[in-house]
Structure formats: structure tokens, C-alpha cells
Motif scaffolding. Structure first.
Motif, PDB file in Angstrom:
ATOM      1  N   MET A 161     -38.109  15.392   4.803  1.00  0.00           N
ATOM      2  CA  MET A 161     -39.085  16.470   4.776  1.00  0.00           C
ATOM      3  C   MET A 161     -39.184  17.059   3.370  1.00  0.00           C
ATOM      4  O   MET A 161     -38.189  17.208   2.684  1.00  0.00           O
ATOM      5  CB  MET A 161     -38.693  17.542   5.785  1.00  0.00           C
ATOM      6  CG  MET A 161     -39.691  18.652   5.885  1.00  0.00           C
ATOM      7  SD  MET A 161     -39.356  19.647   7.340  1.00  0.00           S
ATOM      8  CE  MET A 161     -40.102  21.144   6.848  1.00  0.00           C
ATOM      9  N   ILE A 162     -40.401  17.398   2.968  1.00  0.00           N
ATOM     10  CA  ILE A 162     -40.642  17.949   1.638  1.00  0.00           C
ATOM     11  C   ILE A 162     -40.365  19.444   1.651  1.00  0.00           C
ATOM     12  O   ILE A 162     -40.818  20.172   2.534  1.00  0.00           O
ATOM     13  CB  ILE A 162     -42.107  17.690   1.217  1.00  0.00           C
ATOM     14  CG1 ILE A 162     -42.373  16.187   1.111  1.00  0.00           C
ATOM     15  CG2 ILE A 162     -42.415  18.373  -0.095  1.00  0.00           C
ATOM     16  CD1 ILE A 162     -43.819  15.842   0.864  1.00  0.00           C
ATOM     17  N   ASP A 163     -39.626  19.898   0.650  1.00  0.00           N
ATOM     18  CA  ASP A 163     -39.372  21.325   0.496  1.00  0.00           C
ATOM     19  C   ASP A 163     -40.554  21.931  -0.260  1.00  0.00           C
ATOM     20  O   ASP A 163     -40.750  21.639  -1.448  1.00  0.00           O
ATOM     21  CB  ASP A 163     -38.079  21.536  -0.277  1.00  0.00           C
ATOM     22  CG  ASP A 163     -37.773  23.013  -0.511  1.00  0.00           C
ATOM     23  OD1 ASP A 163     -38.535  23.882  -0.024  1.00  0.00           O
ATOM     24  OD2 ASP A 163     -36.769  23.289  -1.196  1.00  0.00           O
ATOM     25  N   PRO A 164     -41.375  22.778   0.403  1.00  0.00           N
ATOM     26  CA  PRO A 164     -42.562  23.333  -0.259  1.00  0.00           C
ATOM     27  C   PRO A 164     -42.233  24.140  -1.505  1.00  0.00           C
ATOM     28  O   PRO A 164     -43.051  24.233  -2.415  1.00  0.00           O
ATOM     29  CB  PRO A 164     -43.223  24.195   0.808  1.00  0.00           C
ATOM     30  CG  PRO A 164     -42.253  24.342   1.905  1.00  0.00           C
ATOM     31  CD  PRO A 164     -41.232  23.264   1.764  1.00  0.00           C
ATOM     32  N   ASP A 165     -41.035  24.714  -1.570  1.00  0.00           N
ATOM     33  CA  ASP A 165     -40.662  25.520  -2.731  1.00  0.00           C
ATOM     34  C   ASP A 165     -40.554  24.696  -4.005  1.00  0.00           C
ATOM     35  O   ASP A 165     -40.553  25.249  -5.102  1.00  0.00           O
ATOM     36  CB  ASP A 165     -39.351  26.260  -2.477  1.00  0.00           C
ATOM     37  CG  ASP A 165     -39.490  27.319  -1.390  1.00  0.00           C
ATOM     38  OD1 ASP A 165     -40.628  27.789  -1.153  1.00  0.00           O
ATOM     39  OD2 ASP A 165     -38.469  27.668  -0.767  1.00  0.00           O
ATOM     40  N   THR A 166     -40.452  23.377  -3.877  1.00  0.00           N
ATOM     41  CA  THR A 166     -40.350  22.508  -5.047  1.00  0.00           C
ATOM     42  C   THR A 166     -41.716  22.036  -5.534  1.00  0.00           C
ATOM     43  O   THR A 166     -41.804  21.406  -6.584  1.00  0.00           O
ATOM     44  CB  THR A 166     -39.487  21.272  -4.738  1.00  0.00           C
ATOM     45  OG1 THR A 166     -40.149  20.473  -3.742  1.00  0.00           O
ATOM     46  CG2 THR A 166     -38.105  21.684  -4.246  1.00  0.00           C
ATOM     47  N   LEU A 167     -42.763  22.323  -4.777  1.00  0.00           N
ATOM     48  CA  LEU A 167     -44.105  21.850  -5.122  1.00  0.00           C
ATOM     49  C   LEU A 167     -44.908  22.922  -5.856  1.00  0.00           C
ATOM     50  O   LEU A 167     -44.811  24.105  -5.537  1.00  0.00           O
ATOM     51  CB  LEU A 167     -44.868  21.442  -3.857  1.00  0.00           C
ATOM     52  CG  LEU A 167     -44.290  20.280  -3.058  1.00  0.00           C
ATOM     53  CD1 LEU A 167     -45.065  20.097  -1.746  1.00  0.00           C
ATOM     54  CD2 LEU A 167     -44.307  19.004  -3.875  1.00  0.00           C
ATOM     55  N   PRO A 168     -45.764  22.509  -6.798  1.00  0.00           N
ATOM     56  CA  PRO A 168     -46.633  23.473  -7.484  1.00  0.00           C
ATOM     57  C   PRO A 168     -47.882  23.770  -6.654  1.00  0.00           C
ATOM     58  O   PRO A 168     -48.146  23.118  -5.639  1.00  0.00           O
ATOM     59  CB  PRO A 168     -47.012  22.731  -8.774  1.00  0.00           C
ATOM     60  CG  PRO A 168     -46.981  21.290  -8.392  1.00  0.00           C
ATOM     61  CD  PRO A 168     -45.877  21.155  -7.353  1.00  0.00           C
ATOM     62  N   TYR A 169     -48.647  24.754  -7.117  1.00  0.00           N
ATOM     63  CA  TYR A 169     -49.937  25.077  -6.510  1.00  0.00           C
ATOM     64  C   TYR A 169     -51.034  24.275  -7.221  1.00  0.00           C
ATOM     65  O   TYR A 169     -51.001  24.118  -8.440  1.00  0.00           O
ATOM     66  CB  TYR A 169     -50.248  26.570  -6.631  1.00  0.00           C
ATOM     67  CG  TYR A 169     -49.428  27.428  -5.714  1.00  0.00           C
ATOM     68  CD1 TYR A 169     -49.857  27.684  -4.417  1.00  0.00           C
ATOM     69  CD2 TYR A 169     -48.232  27.988  -6.147  1.00  0.00           C
ATOM     70  CE1 TYR A 169     -49.100  28.480  -3.567  1.00  0.00           C
ATOM     71  CE2 TYR A 169     -47.477  28.778  -5.300  1.00  0.00           C
ATOM     72  CZ  TYR A 169     -47.914  29.019  -4.015  1.00  0.00           C
ATOM     73  OH  TYR A 169     -47.173  29.793  -3.177  1.00  0.00           O
ATOM     74  N   ARG A 170     -52.001  23.815  -6.457  1.00  0.00           N
ATOM     75  CA  ARG A 170     -53.128  23.074  -7.012  1.00  0.00           C
ATOM     76  C   ARG A 170     -54.107  24.050  -7.657  1.00  0.00           C
ATOM     77  O   ARG A 170     -54.569  24.989  -7.001  1.00  0.00           O
ATOM     78  CB  ARG A 170     -53.830  22.314  -5.884  1.00  0.00           C
ATOM     79  CG  ARG A 170     -55.037  21.519  -6.335  1.00  0.00           C
ATOM     80  CD  ARG A 170     -55.643  20.804  -5.121  1.00  0.00           C
ATOM     81  NE  ARG A 170     -56.771  19.984  -5.500  1.00  0.00           N
ATOM     82  CZ  ARG A 170     -57.988  20.087  -4.964  1.00  0.00           C
ATOM     83  NH1 ARG A 170     -58.223  20.980  -4.016  1.00  0.00           N
ATOM     84  NH2 ARG A 170     -58.956  19.302  -5.356  1.00  0.00           N
ATOM     85  N   PRO A 171     -54.459  23.840  -8.939  1.00  0.00           N
ATOM     86  CA  PRO A 171     -55.454  24.710  -9.570  1.00  0.00           C
ATOM     87  C   PRO A 171     -56.844  24.439  -8.995  1.00  0.00           C
ATOM     88  O   PRO A 171     -57.250  23.291  -8.844  1.00  0.00           O
ATOM     89  CB  PRO A 171     -55.384  24.354 -11.055  1.00  0.00           C
ATOM     90  CG  PRO A 171     -54.673  23.048 -11.129  1.00  0.00           C
ATOM     91  CD  PRO A 171     -53.918  22.856  -9.860  1.00  0.00           C
ATOM     92  N   CYS A 172     -57.547  25.496  -8.667  1.00  0.00           N
ATOM     93  CA  CYS A 172     -58.795  25.372  -7.926  1.00  0.00           C
ATOM     94  C   CYS A 172     -59.766  26.469  -8.369  1.00  0.00           C
ATOM     95  O   CYS A 172     -59.344  27.514  -8.849  1.00  0.00           O
ATOM     96  CB  CYS A 172     -58.474  25.516  -6.443  1.00  0.00           C
ATOM     97  SG  CYS A 172     -59.883  25.480  -5.354  1.00  0.00           S
ATOM     98  N   ALA A 173     -61.061  26.201  -8.206  1.00  0.00           N
ATOM     99  CA  ALA A 173     -62.097  27.201  -8.474  1.00  0.00           C
ATOM    100  C   ALA A 173     -63.062  27.227  -7.301  1.00  0.00           C
ATOM    101  O   ALA A 173     -63.310  26.193  -6.669  1.00  0.00           O
ATOM    102  CB  ALA A 173     -62.838  26.868  -9.764  1.00  0.00           C
ATOM    103  N   GLY A 174     -63.584  28.402  -7.002  1.00  0.00           N
ATOM    104  CA  GLY A 174     -64.499  28.546  -5.880  1.00  0.00           C
ATOM    105  C   GLY A 174     -65.668  29.454  -6.211  1.00  0.00           C
ATOM    106  O   GLY A 174     -65.609  30.243  -7.160  1.00  0.00           O
ATOM    107  N   VAL A 175     -66.731  29.308  -5.409  1.00  0.00           N
ATOM    108  CA  VAL A 175     -67.953  30.080  -5.604  1.00  0.00           C
ATOM    109  C   VAL A 175     -68.343  30.796  -4.322  1.00  0.00           C
ATOM    110  O   VAL A 175     -68.465  30.166  -3.263  1.00  0.00           O
ATOM    111  CB  VAL A 175     -69.132  29.168  -6.031  1.00  0.00           C
ATOM    112  CG1 VAL A 175     -70.442  29.954  -6.071  1.00  0.00           C
ATOM    113  CG2 VAL A 175     -68.861  28.525  -7.369  1.00  0.00           C
ATOM    114  N   MET A 176     -68.521  32.106  -4.428  1.00  0.00           N
ATOM    115  CA  MET A 176     -69.214  32.848  -3.390  1.00  0.00           C
ATOM    116  C   MET A 176     -70.667  32.888  -3.862  1.00  0.00           C
ATOM    117  O   MET A 176     -70.985  33.521  -4.863  1.00  0.00           O
ATOM    118  CB  MET A 176     -68.655  34.259  -3.223  1.00  0.00           C
ATOM    119  CG  MET A 176     -69.395  35.059  -2.147  1.00  0.00           C
ATOM    120  SD  MET A 176     -68.845  36.795  -1.988  1.00  0.00           S
ATOM    121  CE  MET A 176     -67.330  36.587  -1.045  1.00  0.00           C
TER     122      MET A 176
END
Length: 165
Positions: free
Chosen positions: A1-16
Motif C-alpha cells: 500500500m502507498i503511504d499518501p504522506d510520501t506523495l506530492p500534490y499535483r500542480p493544477c489550475a482551474g477556471v470558474m
């Protein structure tokens, strides 16, 4: 099982994306069986500015070009969400624990016939305009807090956009 604490966040952009009536574009994702709607958003490519990524994602997901939108506001800083445990390791090839997102409010200068979700790589099966205060109830649960925050952040500039002559 992957430990989420070891993973980075994906950089993302959004539009309203708001029309002149103050309604916001939402699309229903093709890759989900859930009755969930979301605003256009996606990953930021290496070296790409967040605003450029947001406009690119808008075009890729809705067919709306930059000549049909007007920048109104930008959310201060990044908003983050974590994937639910059952999705970690399954989406994005297991590389990310969630997303860190930059959000932009744009006014839509075109008409409904300028929207084409059947793009070369479609992401939505349907689209519609929604009242901003309904956005949090339309999105999947793990993104709800971000949508609540976006509605709060963009409330005043959205009202000013709607009230322009």
C-alpha cells in the motif's frame, strides 16, 4: 500500500467561468459514473504559468478560446485537496496524493454556441450553467471544501461582473 504522506500534490489550475447572468459553467466528467459536475481544471505543465494552464485547460475541455474570456479575479494562493484513500495509487498513475490548485475567475464573452465539449480529447459528457452557491453540492465530496472556498472567494467579483452593463 502507498503511504499518501510520501506523495506530492499535483500542480493544477482551474477556471470558474461565469456568463453575464452570473451562472457558472460545469461539466459532467466522461470518466466518472458519479452524478458529479465540475469546473474546467487540469494539470500545470512544467514551466507553464498557472494562468496560462487555466486558459489552456478551458480551451481543451470546452473549446472556448482566450478571445472569448475576460479575466476577473484570481484566488489568493493555492487550494489543496487529498484524494480519498481508495483512489490513492489508482489515479494519475499513483504519482500524487491530491492536487494543489490555482483558481481564476473569467467572464464569458461568447454565447452557448461557442461551447463545444466534443474536443479532440473530450473530458465532459454534458455541460450546463449553474448557480454559484450550488457548486459545492454538484462536485464529488472530496473536492467540496475547495468549491465552498471558491464560491466565497469569488462572490464579490462575480457579482460585480454580473452587474456590469
Amino acid at each position: 500500500m502507498i503511504d499518501p504522506d510520501t506523495l506530492p500534490y499535483r500542480p493544477c489550475a482551474g477556471v470558474m467561468l461565469a456568463n453575464r447572468q452570473g451562472l457558472v459553467f460545469v461539466g459532467q466528467r466522461l470518466d466518472s459514473t458519479l452524478e458529479a459536475w465540475q469546473m474546467p481544471q487540469g494539470g500545470i505543465d512544467p514551466g507553464e504559468a498557472p494562468r496560462d494552464a487555466a486558459v489552456r485547460e478551458l480551451r481543451e475541455e470546452t473549446g472556448i478560446g482566450s478571445h472569448l474570456v475576460e479575466p476577473i479575479a484570481e484566488a489568493p494562493g493555492e487550494l489543496r485537496y487529498d484524494l480519498p484513500d481508495d483512489l490513492i495509487g489508482k489515479v494519475w498513475k499513483g504519482k500524487w496524493r491530491g492536487q494543489r490548485q490555482r483558481w481564476f475567475l473569467y467572464g464569458f464573452l461568447g454565447g452557448d454556441d461557442d461551447i463545444d465539449i466534443m474536443t479532440p480529447e473530450p473530458e465532459f459528457r454534458a455541460w450546463r450553467w449553474a448557480e454559484p452557491h450550488h457548486l459545492p453540492e454538484l462536485i464529488v465530496g472530496f473536492k467540496r471544501e475547495i468549491y465552498e472556498e471558491l464560491v466565497r472567494i469569488f462572490e464579490r467579483p462575480l457579482a460585480q461582473w454580473r452587474d456590469l452593463p
